[in-house]
Design a protein around this motif. Structure first.
Motif, mmCIF file in Angstrom:
data_model
loop_
_atom_site.group_PDB
_atom_site.id
_atom_site.type_symbol
_atom_site.label_atom_id
_atom_site.label_comp_id
_atom_site.label_asym_id
_atom_site.label_seq_id
_atom_site.Cartn_x
_atom_site.Cartn_y
_atom_site.Cartn_z
ATOM 1 N N SER A 121 -50.524 25.172 -12.425
ATOM 2 C CA SER A 121 -51.268 24.662 -11.307
ATOM 3 C C SER A 121 -50.443 25.063 -10.336
ATOM 4 O O SER A 121 -49.287 25.375 -10.147
ATOM 5 C CB SER A 121 -51.313 23.165 -11.450
ATOM 6 N N ASP A 122 -51.207 25.192 -9.045
ATOM 7 C CA ASP A 122 -50.632 25.121 -7.723
ATOM 8 C C ASP A 122 -50.016 26.766 -7.634
ATOM 9 O O ASP A 122 -48.556 26.555 -7.140
ATOM 10 C CB ASP A 122 -49.843 24.114 -7.440
ATOM 11 N N GLU A 145 -61.169 24.815 -12.140
ATOM 12 C CA GLU A 145 -59.947 25.705 -12.534
ATOM 13 C C GLU A 145 -59.415 26.674 -11.345
ATOM 14 O O GLU A 145 -58.423 26.737 -11.010
ATOM 15 C CB GLU A 145 -60.487 26.569 -13.768
ATOM 16 N N ARG A 148 -57.608 24.123 -9.435
ATOM 17 C CA ARG A 148 -56.457 23.755 -9.744
ATOM 18 C C ARG A 148 -55.174 24.467 -9.765
ATOM 19 O O ARG A 148 -54.001 24.543 -9.423
ATOM 20 C CB ARG A 148 -56.486 23.676 -11.511
#
Length: 232
Positions: A121-122, A145, A148
């Motif tokens: 994530s990120d 997604e 995310r």
């Protein structure tokens, strides 16, 4: 467009899955697609310049469903951006890797599904998806997604066909592609018989986005499509 036409174009739809599971763009089909979309290189260059104008130096970019990799390659020519492409087609991953090597640019292409991306994530500052979203079998999951894997404040641009585009507009758009006679006829039939049926209207896309948590949403209609701007 009249109200009656809009009502005919709207449809009941599942917000989780689509019956259509995606065209198997492998082998000969993928190679044919790569050859024909190369005729639209000016469009890829225009998109790359538009995105580059928004990026900070060193921004990490993810392209979802890059196909032959034309956009990612053109963007890589414009700046030092770590660029990753994720495609469900193994053939496209191979083609894109080869195209990037021939162009002398750095871009990584990986095999995987937008509904279950192989990334933490990120991770990305910007996400780009062109002419592919209508084929995703789990559209809401795909959007979730996308959010995310974006960093906080990261942006996404989805460009795709809209189902209420007129046939006159479709014909005009195909004429601009500079295709051969056979490919031009086939492409027009593909729009009419397949692609328009899979696409969304602006209203339907807005319904999908109600099930996500993007902080900012903006949808702009174009000749036959939509530019969907999202921010995490």
């Amino acid at each position: 467009m009249t109200t009656n036409t809009m009502e005919q174009n709207e449809r009941p739809m599942s917000t989780k899955t689509k019956a259509y599971k995606g065209l198997g763009m492998e082998g000969f089909v993928a190679k044919w697609y790569a050859k024909n979309t190369a005729n639209s290189m000016n469009d890829f260059r225009t998109d790359a310049r538009r995105v580059a104008a928004l990026l900070a130096p060193g921004a990490k970019v993810l392209e979802v469903a890059p196909g032959p990799g034309y956009f990612a390659i053109e963007l890589a020519k414009l700046g030092n951006y770590p660029i990753t492409g994720l495609d469900i087609s193994k053939t496209f991953v191979e083609i894109a890797q080869k195209n990037a090597a021939q162009a002398g640019v750095r871009a990584e292409f990986r095999h995987g599904s937008v509904s279950n991306m192989p990334f933490e994530s990120d991770q990305f500052d910007f996400l780009f998806c062109r002419a592919a979203f209508k084929n995703f079998s789990e559209p809401v999951r795909a959007l979730q997604e996308m959010r995310r894997v974006l960093k906080a404040g990261g942006r996404a641009l989805i460009i795709d066909l809209r189902r209420d585009a007129s046939l006159e507009a479709i014909n005009e758009a195909v004429s601009r592609m500079r295709l051969g006679i056979f490919s031009r006829v086939f492409t027009r039939l593909a729009f009419r018989l397949m692609l328009l049926k899979r696409a969304y209207t602006k209203r339907e896309f807005e319904q999908l986005l109600t099930q996500t948590q993007f902080r900012s949403i903006k949808i702009e209609e174009t000749l036959i499509g939509m530019d969907i701007w999202l921010e995490k």
